[in-house]
Design a protein around this motif. Structure first.
Motif, PDB file in Angstrom:
ATOM      1  N   VAL A 162      24.346  37.742  32.616  1.00 40.73           N
ATOM      2  CA  VAL A 162      24.129  36.360  33.059  1.00 40.73           C
ATOM      3  C   VAL A 162      24.874  35.343  32.198  1.00 40.73           C
ATOM      4  CG1 VAL A 162      21.975  36.765  34.292  1.00 40.73           C
ATOM      5  CG2 VAL A 162      21.906  36.334  31.820  1.00 40.73           C
ATOM      6  N   ASP A 163      25.528  35.782  31.118  1.00 42.00           N
ATOM      7  CA  ASP A 163      26.451  34.913  30.374  1.00 42.00           C
ATOM      8  C   ASP A 163      27.786  34.779  31.104  1.00 42.00           C
ATOM      9  OD1 ASP A 163      25.467  33.647  28.079  1.00 42.00           O
ATOM     10  OD2 ASP A 163      25.520  35.485  26.892  1.00 42.00           O
ATOM     11  N   GLY A 164      28.061  35.724  32.011  1.00 41.51           N
ATOM     12  CA  GLY A 164      29.321  35.676  32.761  1.00 41.51           C
ATOM     13  C   GLY A 164      30.536  36.065  31.940  1.00 41.51           C
ATOM     14  N   PHE A 165      30.354  36.932  30.921  1.00 39.88           N
ATOM     15  CA  PHE A 165      31.447  37.305  30.030  1.00 39.88           C
ATOM     16  C   PHE A 165      32.082  38.655  30.360  1.00 39.88           C
ATOM     17  CE2 PHE A 165      29.268  34.826  26.318  1.00 39.88           C
ATOM     18  CZ  PHE A 165      29.677  33.622  26.881  1.00 39.88           C
ATOM     19  N   HIS A 166      31.378  39.499  31.146  1.00 39.58           N
ATOM     20  CA  HIS A 166      31.912  40.835  31.444  1.00 39.58           C
ATOM     21  C   HIS A 166      33.232  40.700  32.215  1.00 39.58           C
ATOM     22  CE1 HIS A 166      32.319  44.849  33.148  1.00 39.58           C
ATOM     23  NE2 HIS A 166      31.431  45.271  32.256  1.00 39.58           N
ATOM     24  N   PRO A 167      34.234  41.555  31.899  1.00 34.00           N
ATOM     25  CA  PRO A 167      35.524  41.450  32.600  1.00 34.00           C
ATOM     26  C   PRO A 167      35.408  41.457  34.123  1.00 34.00           C
ATOM     27  CG  PRO A 167      35.717  42.975  30.766  1.00 34.00           C
ATOM     28  CD  PRO A 167      34.268  42.589  30.842  1.00 34.00           C
ATOM     29  N   MET A 168      34.433  42.191  34.663  1.00 32.77           N
ATOM     30  CA  MET A 168      34.266  42.214  36.117  1.00 32.77           C
ATOM     31  C   MET A 168      33.857  40.835  36.651  1.00 32.77           C
ATOM     32  SD  MET A 168      31.962  44.707  38.544  1.00 32.77           S
ATOM     33  CE  MET A 168      32.829  46.185  38.040  1.00 32.77           C
ATOM     34  N   ASN A 169      32.958  40.171  35.937  1.00 38.84           N
ATOM     35  CA  ASN A 169      32.528  38.845  36.384  1.00 38.84           C
ATOM     36  C   ASN A 169      33.609  37.792  36.148  1.00 38.84           C
ATOM     37  OD1 ASN A 169      29.978  39.618  37.370  1.00 38.84           O
ATOM     38  ND2 ASN A 169      29.125  39.635  35.304  1.00 38.84           N
ATOM     39  N   VAL A 170      34.370  37.938  35.061  1.00 36.57           N
ATOM     40  CA  VAL A 170      35.497  37.027  34.811  1.00 36.57           C
ATOM     41  C   VAL A 170      36.531  37.172  35.929  1.00 36.57           C
ATOM     42  CG1 VAL A 170      37.410  36.470  33.250  1.00 36.57           C
ATOM     43  CG2 VAL A 170      35.156  36.992  32.305  1.00 36.57           C
ATOM     44  N   GLY A 171      36.808  38.426  36.304  1.00 35.68           N
ATOM     45  CA  GLY A 171      37.767  38.678  37.385  1.00 35.68           C
ATOM     46  C   GLY A 171      37.315  38.077  38.704  1.00 35.68           C
ATOM     47  N   LYS A 172      36.028  38.206  38.999  1.00 33.79           N
ATOM     48  CA  LYS A 172      35.494  37.618  40.239  1.00 33.79           C
ATOM     49  C   LYS A 172      35.612  36.089  40.208  1.00 33.79           C
ATOM     50  CE  LYS A 172      32.267  41.107  41.875  1.00 33.79           C
ATOM     51  NZ  LYS A 172      30.943  41.280  42.457  1.00 33.79           N
ATOM     52  N   MET A 173      35.381  35.496  39.033  1.00 37.78           N
ATOM     53  CA  MET A 173      35.522  34.039  38.911  1.00 37.78           C
ATOM     54  C   MET A 173      36.965  33.620  39.216  1.00 37.78           C
ATOM     55  SD  MET A 173      35.143  31.650  35.500  1.00 37.78           S
ATOM     56  CE  MET A 173      36.510  32.492  34.693  1.00 37.78           C
ATOM     57  N   VAL A 174      37.923  34.326  38.635  1.00 32.95           N
ATOM     58  CA  VAL A 174      39.337  33.989  38.845  1.00 32.95           C
ATOM     59  C   VAL A 174      39.720  34.148  40.317  1.00 32.95           C
ATOM     60  CG1 VAL A 174      41.713  34.661  38.291  1.00 32.95           C
ATOM     61  CG2 VAL A 174      39.998  34.548  36.473  1.00 32.95           C
ATOM     62  N   ALA A 175      39.138  35.159  40.970  1.00 32.90           N
ATOM     63  CA  ALA A 175      39.431  35.420  42.389  1.00 32.90           C
ATOM     64  C   ALA A 175      38.594  34.555  43.337  1.00 32.90           C
ATOM     65  CB  ALA A 175      39.200  36.898  42.690  1.00 32.90           C
ATOM     66  N   THR A 176      37.816  33.634  42.783  1.00 31.75           N
ATOM     67  CA  THR A 176      36.930  32.747  43.560  1.00 31.75           C
ATOM     68  C   THR A 176      35.935  33.532  44.409  1.00 31.75           C
ATOM     69  OG1 THR A 176      38.923  31.366  43.754  1.00 31.75           O
ATOM     70  CG2 THR A 176      36.962  30.498  44.738  1.00 31.75           C
ATOM     71  N   LEU A 177      35.437  34.628  43.852  1.00 27.33           N
ATOM     72  CA  LEU A 177      34.390  35.410  44.509  1.00 27.33           C
ATOM     73  C   LEU A 177      33.036  35.053  43.902  1.00 27.33           C
ATOM     74  CD1 LEU A 177      36.207  38.872  44.486  1.00 27.33           C
ATOM     75  CD2 LEU A 177      35.799  37.418  46.488  1.00 27.33           C
ATOM     76  N   PRO A 178      31.946  35.242  44.650  1.00 32.31           N
ATOM     77  CA  PRO A 178      30.621  34.939  44.086  1.00 32.31           C
ATOM     78  C   PRO A 178      30.369  35.762  42.823  1.00 32.31           C
ATOM     79  CG  PRO A 178      30.467  35.329  46.454  1.00 32.31           C
ATOM     80  CD  PRO A 178      31.858  35.710  46.038  1.00 32.31           C
TER      81      PRO A 178
END
Length: 293
Positions: free
Chosen positions: A118-134
């Protein structure tokens, strides 16, 4: 000049979260549950984790703390994270940074399950952020976007300068401000310690987000009239004007910069309260299994 009141906005968001949690429980659902791991006895970390625990109780979440001495080995800490990963009663996990030097922050971040990150630091979540995915957005940048949204500050087509390139604030902030989204769509310049002519760059900015970790770095001559300034920094310095003998200042020289701004965040009471609220929002999303089912 209008002050952006992070305390007020965070209180509003907490009320909204609390109302939703109440509804979930009324309908037979479980309370969202946030766990924090803290290693050692860093004063700032202790204060921050205590504030997170308090905020959890305010909105009706369950919270757990797992405390370890700074002598814990990396392998032992990763094993403790794995235990939380396997605990289905816990929706979100944060490991409080910084960690002792003998422990790899990147290994720790990558060991947390993406669905509990929930900090949003995992590479998978960072990648989703860059790709504008939820995904779960990093807490401080998400909190800043929430402030811009709630104060109805126009961002589309604006020049935004981000000072600082950390993985926690500066870099994700630059991504969020440039994304094709409401309260994005900026033309973003990311500056850092190697950037030349920073004053020339900031004087062209409509929005300046300062996350350098340098006290009062941004001065009045670096800002154009009407700019929006967001101060992420927080520093405790000696002061003979306060009872405690200390005062908090940011990365912005507030007295010089504020008179030139259309909007500005104070320190304290600006960005800080929003970081914790964003963490609560991510934990609520995690408990509802909106990103990872």
């Amino acid at each position: 000049m209008e002050l952006i009141d992070g305390k007020k906005i965070s209180a509003e968001v907490k009320q909204e979260i609390a109302a939703e949690v109440e509804e979930i429980i009324k309908n037979g659902g479980k309370k969202p549950h946030l766990a924090a791991i803290i290693v050692g006895h860093d004063g700032a970390s202790e204060t921050y984790v205590a504030a997170k625990v308090k905020a959890c109780h305010q909105v009706g979440f369950d919270s757990s703390e797992f405390r370890f001495e700074d002598t814990i080995t990396e392998a032992e800490l990763l094993a403790e994270i794995e235990k939380v990963n396997q605990d289905d009663s816990i929706d979100g996990l944060i490991v409080q940074l910084p960690l002792p030097k003998h422990i790899s922050e990147s290994k720790v971040i990558e060991t947390i399950r993406p669905e509990k990150d929930v900090d949003g630091f995992h590479p998978m979540n960072v990648g989703k952020m860059v790709a504008t995915l939820p995904t779960y957005l990093p807490a401080t940048p998400a909190g800043i976007v929430e402030l811009l949204k709630r104060y109805k500050i126009e961002t589309s087509g604006k020049n935004c300068v981000v000072l600082g390139r950390s993985n926690i604030v500066g870099t994700p902030m630059s991504v969020l401000m440039s994304r094709k989204a409401s309260h994005g769509d900026c033309t973003v310049t990311l500056c850092h310690s190697r950037t030349k002519n920073i004053p020339e760059i900031t004087r062209e900015a409509d929005i300046i987000i300062v996350a350098l970790g340098m006290p009062e770095f941004l001065t009045g001559d670096m800002v154009k009239t009407g700019a929006v300034v967001i101060d992420v920094g927080i520093h405790r310095i000696k002061s003979d004007k306060t009872k405690s003998g200390w005062k908090l200042i940011g990365d912005v020289n507030f007295d010089e910069v504020a008179p030139k701004c259309s909007f500005i965040t104070p320190v304290p009471g600006g960005v800080g309260p929003m970081t914790i609220v964003s963490l609560l929002q991510n934990t609520l999303i995690a408990s509802k299994k909106e990103i990872y089912s």
